[in-house]
Design a protein around this motif. Structure first.
Motif, PDB file in Angstrom:
ATOM      1  N   GLU A 150       0.834  -1.205   0.000  1.00 53.30           N
ATOM      2  CA  GLU A 150       0.000   0.000   0.000  1.00 53.30           C
ATOM      3  C   GLU A 150       0.865   1.250   0.000  1.00 53.30           C
ATOM      4  OE1 GLU A 150      -3.039   2.407   2.973  1.00 53.30           O
ATOM      5  OE2 GLU A 150      -1.206   1.410   3.661  1.00 53.30           O
ATOM      6  N   GLY A 151       1.899   1.239   0.844  1.00 51.45           N
ATOM      7  CA  GLY A 151       2.763   2.405   0.954  1.00 51.45           C
ATOM      8  C   GLY A 151       3.505   2.704  -0.327  1.00 51.45           C
ATOM      9  N   ILE A 152       3.966   1.662  -1.025  1.00 50.33           N
ATOM     10  CA  ILE A 152       4.652   1.861  -2.300  1.00 50.33           C
ATOM     11  C   ILE A 152       3.684   2.430  -3.332  1.00 50.33           C
ATOM     12  CG2 ILE A 152       5.843   0.699  -4.207  1.00 50.33           C
ATOM     13  CD1 ILE A 152       6.804  -1.387  -2.123  1.00 50.33           C
ATOM     14  N   ALA A 153       2.475   1.888  -3.364  1.00 45.76           N
ATOM     15  CA  ALA A 153       1.512   2.268  -4.398  1.00 45.76           C
ATOM     16  C   ALA A 153       0.997   3.694  -4.228  1.00 45.76           C
ATOM     17  CB  ALA A 153       0.341   1.293  -4.396  1.00 45.76           C
ATOM     18  N   LYS A 154       0.791   4.132  -2.985  1.00 45.11           N
ATOM     19  CA  LYS A 154       0.101   5.418  -2.798  1.00 45.11           C
ATOM     20  C   LYS A 154       0.738   6.296  -1.731  1.00 45.11           C
ATOM     21  CE  LYS A 154      -3.473   3.221   0.065  1.00 45.11           C
ATOM     22  NZ  LYS A 154      -4.905   3.094   0.378  1.00 45.11           N
ATOM     23  N   HIS A 155       2.083   6.249  -1.601  1.00 42.59           N
ATOM     24  CA  HIS A 155       2.713   7.109  -0.608  1.00 42.59           C
ATOM     25  C   HIS A 155       2.557   8.582  -0.961  1.00 42.59           C
ATOM     26  CE1 HIS A 155       5.945   6.242  -3.558  1.00 42.59           C
ATOM     27  NE2 HIS A 155       6.360   7.469  -3.317  1.00 42.59           N
ATOM     28  N   ASN A 156       2.290   8.880  -2.247  1.00 37.59           N
ATOM     29  CA  ASN A 156       2.068  10.273  -2.637  1.00 37.59           C
ATOM     30  C   ASN A 156       0.605  10.680  -2.547  1.00 37.59           C
ATOM     31  OD1 ASN A 156       4.766  10.931  -3.203  1.00 37.59           O
ATOM     32  ND2 ASN A 156       4.640   9.955  -5.209  1.00 37.59           N
ATOM     33  N   GLY A 157      -0.227   9.807  -2.033  1.00 36.58           N
ATOM     34  CA  GLY A 157      -1.645  10.109  -1.883  1.00 36.58           C
ATOM     35  C   GLY A 157      -2.504   9.108  -2.625  1.00 36.58           C
ATOM     36  N   VAL A 159      -4.635   7.153  -5.351  1.00 31.66           N
ATOM     37  CA  VAL A 159      -4.391   6.999  -6.781  1.00 31.66           C
ATOM     38  C   VAL A 159      -5.713   7.202  -7.507  1.00 31.66           C
ATOM     39  CG1 VAL A 159      -3.530   5.490  -8.600  1.00 31.66           C
ATOM     40  CG2 VAL A 159      -2.529   5.385  -6.301  1.00 31.66           C
ATOM     41  N   GLY A 160      -5.825   8.303  -8.241  1.00 30.66           N
ATOM     42  CA  GLY A 160      -7.063   8.609  -8.941  1.00 30.66           C
ATOM     43  C   GLY A 160      -7.101   8.026 -10.329  1.00 30.66           C
ATOM     44  N   ASP A 161      -8.249   8.177 -10.975  1.00 32.35           N
ATOM     45  CA  ASP A 161      -8.416   7.709 -12.349  1.00 32.35           C
ATOM     46  C   ASP A 161      -7.691   8.637 -13.316  1.00 32.35           C
ATOM     47  OD1 ASP A 161      -9.985   5.527 -11.612  1.00 32.35           O
ATOM     48  OD2 ASP A 161     -11.821   6.743 -11.605  1.00 32.35           O
ATOM     49  N   PRO A 162      -7.106   8.118 -14.361  1.00 28.22           N
ATOM     50  CA  PRO A 162      -7.008   6.679 -14.632  1.00 28.22           C
ATOM     51  C   PRO A 162      -5.880   6.035 -13.834  1.00 28.22           C
ATOM     52  CG  PRO A 162      -5.952   7.919 -16.384  1.00 28.22           C
ATOM     53  CD  PRO A 162      -6.523   8.936 -15.451  1.00 28.22           C
ATOM     54  N   VAL A 163      -6.181   4.932 -13.208  1.00 26.26           N
ATOM     55  CA  VAL A 163      -5.154   4.198 -12.475  1.00 26.26           C
ATOM     56  C   VAL A 163      -4.180   3.608 -13.486  1.00 26.26           C
ATOM     57  CG1 VAL A 163      -4.710   2.255 -10.922  1.00 26.26           C
ATOM     58  CG2 VAL A 163      -6.745   3.669 -10.618  1.00 26.26           C
ATOM     59  N   PRO A 164      -2.857   3.771 -13.285  1.00 23.85           N
ATOM     60  CA  PRO A 164      -1.898   3.168 -14.216  1.00 23.85           C
ATOM     61  C   PRO A 164      -2.180   1.688 -14.423  1.00 23.85           C
ATOM     62  CG  PRO A 164      -0.764   4.604 -12.668  1.00 23.85           C
ATOM     63  CD  PRO A 164      -2.188   4.510 -12.195  1.00 23.85           C
ATOM     64  N   VAL A 165      -2.088   1.251 -15.659  1.00 26.43           N
ATOM     65  CA  VAL A 165      -2.477  -0.115 -16.014  1.00 26.43           C
ATOM     66  C   VAL A 165      -1.743  -1.149 -15.173  1.00 26.43           C
ATOM     67  CG1 VAL A 165      -2.371  -1.843 -17.855  1.00 26.43           C
ATOM     68  CG2 VAL A 165      -3.188   0.469 -18.347  1.00 26.43           C
ATOM     69  N   ALA A 166      -0.448  -0.964 -14.989  1.00 36.06           N
ATOM     70  CA  ALA A 166       0.329  -1.945 -14.240  1.00 36.06           C
ATOM     71  C   ALA A 166      -0.168  -2.054 -12.797  1.00 36.06           C
ATOM     72  CB  ALA A 166       1.810  -1.577 -14.265  1.00 36.06           C
ATOM     73  N   LEU A 167      -0.572  -0.946 -12.213  1.00 39.24           N
ATOM     74  CA  LEU A 167      -1.085  -0.966 -10.851  1.00 39.24           C
ATOM     75  C   LEU A 167      -2.509  -1.506 -10.817  1.00 39.24           C
ATOM     76  CD1 LEU A 167      -0.825  -0.351  -7.868  1.00 39.24           C
ATOM     77  CD2 LEU A 167      -1.347   2.051  -8.352  1.00 39.24           C
ATOM     78  N   ALA A 168      -3.316  -1.126 -11.801  1.00 39.03           N
ATOM     79  CA  ALA A 168      -4.695  -1.615 -11.856  1.00 39.03           C
ATOM     80  C   ALA A 168      -4.740  -3.127 -11.990  1.00 39.03           C
ATOM     81  CB  ALA A 168      -5.436  -0.957 -13.012  1.00 39.03           C
ATOM     82  N   ASP A 169      -3.829  -3.685 -12.781  1.00 42.63           N
ATOM     83  CA  ASP A 169      -3.783  -5.140 -12.958  1.00 42.63           C
ATOM     84  C   ASP A 169      -3.554  -5.842 -11.627  1.00 42.63           C
ATOM     85  OD1 ASP A 169      -4.195  -4.880 -15.655  1.00 42.63           O
ATOM     86  OD2 ASP A 169      -2.108  -5.195 -16.229  1.00 42.63           O
ATOM     87  N   TYR A 170      -2.611  -5.335 -10.848  1.00 37.42           N
ATOM     88  CA  TYR A 170      -2.346  -5.979  -9.562  1.00 37.42           C
ATOM     89  C   TYR A 170      -3.475  -5.720  -8.579  1.00 37.42           C
ATOM     90  CZ  TYR A 170      -0.294  -7.527  -5.238  1.00 37.42           C
ATOM     91  OH  TYR A 170      -0.101  -8.190  -4.059  1.00 37.42           O
ATOM     92  N   LEU A 178      -6.941   1.916  -3.239  1.00 38.35           N
ATOM     93  CA  LEU A 178      -6.226   3.005  -3.888  1.00 38.35           C
ATOM     94  C   LEU A 178      -6.903   4.364  -3.714  1.00 38.35           C
ATOM     95  CD1 LEU A 178      -5.195   1.274  -7.240  1.00 38.35           C
ATOM     96  CD2 LEU A 178      -3.847   1.540  -5.147  1.00 38.35           C
ATOM     97  N   ALA A 179      -8.180   4.392  -3.396  1.00 28.49           N
ATOM     98  CA  ALA A 179      -8.893   5.668  -3.287  1.00 28.49           C
ATOM     99  C   ALA A 179      -8.650   6.373  -1.958  1.00 28.49           C
ATOM    100  CB  ALA A 179     -10.397   5.447  -3.483  1.00 28.49           C
ATOM    101  N   THR A 180      -8.041   5.706  -0.996  1.00 27.55           N
ATOM    102  CA  THR A 180      -7.781   6.325   0.302  1.00 27.55           C
ATOM    103  C   THR A 180      -6.326   6.770   0.397  1.00 27.55           C
ATOM    104  OG1 THR A 180      -7.064   4.309   1.453  1.00 27.55           O
ATOM    105  CG2 THR A 180      -9.438   4.719   1.325  1.00 27.55           C
ATOM    106  N   HIS A 181      -6.051   7.572   1.412  1.00 23.93           N
ATOM    107  CA  HIS A 181      -4.664   7.907   1.706  1.00 23.93           C
ATOM    108  C   HIS A 181      -3.955   6.679   2.281  1.00 23.93           C
ATOM    109  CE1 HIS A 181      -4.440  12.255   1.000  1.00 23.93           C
ATOM    110  NE2 HIS A 181      -5.738  12.243   1.253  1.00 23.93           N
ATOM    111  N   ALA A 182      -2.640   6.723   2.254  1.00 20.44           N
ATOM    112  CA  ALA A 182      -1.841   5.634   2.811  1.00 20.44           C
ATOM    113  C   ALA A 182      -1.646   5.860   4.300  1.00 20.44           C
ATOM    114  CB  ALA A 182      -0.501   5.551   2.101  1.00 20.44           C
TER     115      ALA A 182
END
Length: 391
Positions: A150-157, A159-170, A178-182
């Protein structure tokens, strides 16, 4: 004593693949150690921030930057009562997905991948730690805890749309919310990144001769630190003067984050880590006044460093390297190493093949990208040394 809103290792949401717990290390300590021992982490040694790796041993690389970020992060986590091990794990992993040649390489690869779902270094870091590191017998990736992922994916806050494909796949397989803060720990890692690069980019820019210490005197906070040193030690040796002033500036940033975050925590009164995630805004942050001053510093660095003529020229040359490697591997994937051919054989369409090529290029170090480009095109760049490290 840990704060009630800190992420406790005993309350982790666990790993995708169940494992026996260690008798000597917490889950977050194991995450940190797996990141340090990963191939992607070692490759950061020869991936640069702004300058190309060969330009000088003094300039920061992604590895030295990550170590500096982790040091700041542990300091902040300790001061705020957070889990230091989780904070350090996220800090050490935050740049794993970066391409060769810093942001220049990422911009080039992002443009090339635009028809195939795009490229994002945070999403790429998730691909690395969940799939591309293939050393364990029981799974692909590092099998990190949910909190570290979680921290790696959204440490900057969020993740809004469009979610990067590589992250959306996982995320479709393992929901990272992804819609919440970390967590507060991940937010500390993000602010530590800001503190580290704001400080060391000044160091590196001075070292490269792109501006002088006198140019910095007009900048808020930074200029104040130089003037304070001049009052305390008039006539100080220029090197010591610079180091002492920037050391003080570093302290200004750290103290501001601690004071501002403590005030935010009093106002929020979080009782659990979930309260931090649901706060609706970053809890760990700079004060508005300092943030405004940092924007002025970043504008200065953008003009005088990131877009300096010598840097722009280098950006153009390394962009060409990435732009030529990508279509070459896409057209002739047999040039990929043998261990990548299984992935190539399983690629079901052009987008999947492009993602494999992007994975390979993103994993290259500066020096290996230059050497590979020279070998495959027959045009040896003046930037290319006699290197043999491979991703």
């Amino acid at each position: 004593m840990a704060a009630p809103f800190a992420c406790g290792p005993g309350a982790t949401r666990g790993r995708v693949h169940a494992e026996d717990e260690s008798a000597h290390r917490t889950p977050f300590q194991r995450d940190r150690d797996r990141i340090i021992h990963s191939s992607a982490f070692r490759r950061l040694k020869h991936k640069t921030q702004v300058f190309v790796e060969h330009e000088g041993d003094y300039f920061r690389t992604r590895l030295t930057h990550s170590i500096e970020v982790a040091q700041v992060a542990r300091t902040l986590a300790r001061a705020l009562g957070l889990n230091e091990d989780l904070t350090e794990a996220v800090a050490l992993a935050h740049d794993l997905g970066h391409t060769p040649f810093g942001h220049t390489g990422e911009e080039a690869l992002s443009a090339l991948m635009a028809p195939h779902g795009g490229f994002d270094h945070n999403a790429q870091a998730i691909r690395i730690v969940t799939s591309l590191e293939r050393h364990y017998a029981g799974w692909d990736g590092l099998n990190l805890t949910w909190e570290t992922l979680e921290g790696i994916a959204k440490h900057n806050g969020p993740v809004g749309d469009p979610v990067p494909v590589a992250l959306a796949d996982y995320n479709a397989r393992h929901d990272l919310e992804l819609a919440t803060h970390a967590s507060a720990e991940a937010q500390v890692a993000a602010l530590s990144d800001d503190i580290a690069y704001n400080n060391h980019d000044i160091h590196d820019g001075l070292r490269a001769g792109l501006f002088t210490t006198e140019d910095l005197l007009a900048l808020p906070r930074v200029g104040d630190c130089f003037r304070a040193v001049d009052r305390a030690w008039p006539g100080l040796d220029p090197s010591r003067r610079r180091h002492e002033a920037l050391r003080r500036f570093f302290g200004v940033l750290v103290e501001d984050v601690i004071d501002t975050t403590r005030a935010n925590l009093v106002a929020l009164a979080p009782a659990t880590p979930a309260d931090i995630r649901r706060a609706g805004r970053m809890t760990v942050c700079f004060s508005p006044a300092l943030w405004a001053d940092l924007r002025e510093l970043r504008a200065f660095l953008f003009t005088r460093m990131y877009r300096a003529p010598s840097v722009v020229e280098m950006r153009s040359r390394v962009t060409q390297v990435v732009e030529e490697l990508f279509p070459l591997f896409l057209a002739t994937p047999e040039h990929l190493p043998g261990e990548w051919q299984g992935d190539v054989a399983r690629a079901g369409d052009a987008a999947q093949l492009a993602r494999i090529v992007a994975d390979y290029i993103a994993g290259m170090t500066d020096r290996f990208a230059l050497k590979t480009h020279a070998a495959l095109t027959g045009r040896r760049s003046a930037l290319c040394g006699d290197y043999a490290d491979a991703p």
